[in-house]
Design a protein around this motif. Structure first.
Motif, short mmCIF file in Angstrom:
data_model
loop_
_atom_site.label_atom_id
_atom_site.label_comp_id
_atom_site.label_asym_id
_atom_site.label_seq_id
_atom_site.Cartn_x
_atom_site.Cartn_y
_atom_site.Cartn_z
N UNK A 77 58.58 40.44 39.62
CA UNK A 77 57.47 40.33 40.58
C UNK A 77 56.64 39.10 40.22
N UNK A 78 55.87 38.65 41.19
CA UNK A 78 54.95 37.54 40.94
C UNK A 78 53.54 38.04 41.23
N UNK A 79 52.57 37.36 40.64
CA UNK A 79 51.19 37.73 40.92
C UNK A 79 50.88 37.42 42.38
N UNK A 80 49.93 38.15 42.94
CA UNK A 80 49.56 37.94 44.34
C UNK A 80 49.03 36.54 44.55
N UNK A 81 49.28 36.03 45.75
CA UNK A 81 48.80 34.71 46.11
C UNK A 81 48.10 34.83 47.45
N UNK A 82 47.05 34.08 47.61
CA UNK A 82 46.39 34.13 48.89
C UNK A 82 45.02 33.49 48.85
N UNK A 83 44.23 33.86 49.83
CA UNK A 83 42.89 33.32 49.98
C UNK A 83 41.99 33.97 48.94
N UNK A 84 41.27 33.16 48.21
CA UNK A 84 40.37 33.67 47.18
C UNK A 84 39.12 34.27 47.79
N UNK A 85 38.56 35.23 47.12
CA UNK A 85 37.29 35.81 47.55
C UNK A 85 36.24 34.72 47.53
N UNK A 86 35.53 34.58 48.63
CA UNK A 86 34.49 33.57 48.74
C UNK A 86 34.94 32.29 49.40
N UNK A 87 36.26 32.14 49.63
CA UNK A 87 36.77 30.93 50.29
C UNK A 87 36.55 31.01 51.80
N UNK A 88 36.37 29.87 52.41
CA UNK A 88 36.27 29.77 53.86
C UNK A 88 37.66 29.53 54.43
N UNK A 89 38.05 30.31 55.43
CA UNK A 89 39.39 30.19 56.01
C UNK A 89 39.67 28.80 56.57
N UNK A 90 38.67 28.16 57.14
CA UNK A 90 38.91 26.85 57.76
C UNK A 90 39.33 25.79 56.74
N UNK A 91 39.08 26.02 55.45
CA UNK A 91 39.45 25.06 54.42
C UNK A 91 40.72 25.49 53.65
N UNK A 92 41.30 26.61 54.06
CA UNK A 92 42.49 27.12 53.38
C UNK A 92 43.73 26.43 53.93
N UNK A 93 44.62 26.00 53.05
CA UNK A 93 45.84 25.34 53.52
C UNK A 93 46.76 26.34 54.22
N UNK A 94 47.64 25.83 55.07
CA UNK A 94 48.49 26.67 55.91
C UNK A 94 49.46 27.53 55.11
N UNK A 95 49.98 27.01 54.02
CA UNK A 95 50.93 27.78 53.22
C UNK A 95 50.23 28.98 52.58
N UNK A 96 49.07 28.75 52.00
CA UNK A 96 48.33 29.84 51.37
C UNK A 96 47.93 30.89 52.40
N UNK A 98 49.32 31.46 55.30
CA UNK A 98 50.53 32.12 55.78
C UNK A 98 51.01 33.18 54.81
N UNK A 99 51.01 32.87 53.52
CA UNK A 99 51.42 33.86 52.51
C UNK A 99 50.46 35.03 52.49
N UNK A 100 49.20 34.76 52.70
CA UNK A 100 48.20 35.83 52.72
C UNK A 100 48.46 36.79 53.87
N UNK A 101 48.86 36.25 55.00
CA UNK A 101 49.14 37.10 56.16
C UNK A 101 50.42 37.90 55.94
N UNK A 102 51.47 37.24 55.49
CA UNK A 102 52.74 37.91 55.27
C UNK A 102 52.60 39.01 54.20
N UNK A 103 51.84 38.75 53.15
CA UNK A 103 51.71 39.71 52.04
C UNK A 103 50.39 40.49 52.10
#
Length: 111
Positions: A77-96, A98-103
């Motif tokens: 297994x790998x550690x979870x990846x995604x948007x960090x707490x406190x981050x603004x979605x508009x500044x989040x890259x598409x890959x991150x 996308x992975x947040x949505x899928x997982x």
């Protein structure tokens, strides 16, 4: 040290000593990969949590380890990846994002 500080993991560690990085002249033979494979072969290992940086080199190393261990019967297994707490979605890259949505995980009223 960072994982230990979370107080969320109670198992054993295996430190690879870096990640595969051909640009920096680091190959699989420069890391503690064979000793990890030997630990798995010796038995007693139920799961390996791949906790590497979310970089191209980290992903390459994860894939390499997966290929080496996929037939071992050990859960990988790998550690979870995604948007960090406190981050603004508009500044989040598409890959991150996308992975947040899928997982995504179920919302149970807590964050």
């Amino acid at each position: 040290m960072v994982v230990e500080a979370t107080q969320q993991y109670k198992g054993l560690y295996h430190v690879l000593g870096g990640v595969i990085s051909p640009m920096d002249g680091v190959g699989p033979g420069d890391l503690q990969i064979e000793s990890l494979i030997n630990r798995v072969k010796d038995g007693g290992v139920k799961e390996i949590i791949l906790a590497l940086s979310t970089t191209m080199e980290g992903d390459t190393t994860n894939f390499y380890l997966y290929r080496k261990l996929e037939k071992s019967g050990v859960k990988l297994s790998i550690i979870a990846r995604g948007v960090s707490i406190g981050d603004e979605l508009e500044y989040t890259d598409e890959i991150t994002l996308g992975r947040s949505i899928v997982n995504r995980t179920a919302f149970n009223g807590t964050v």
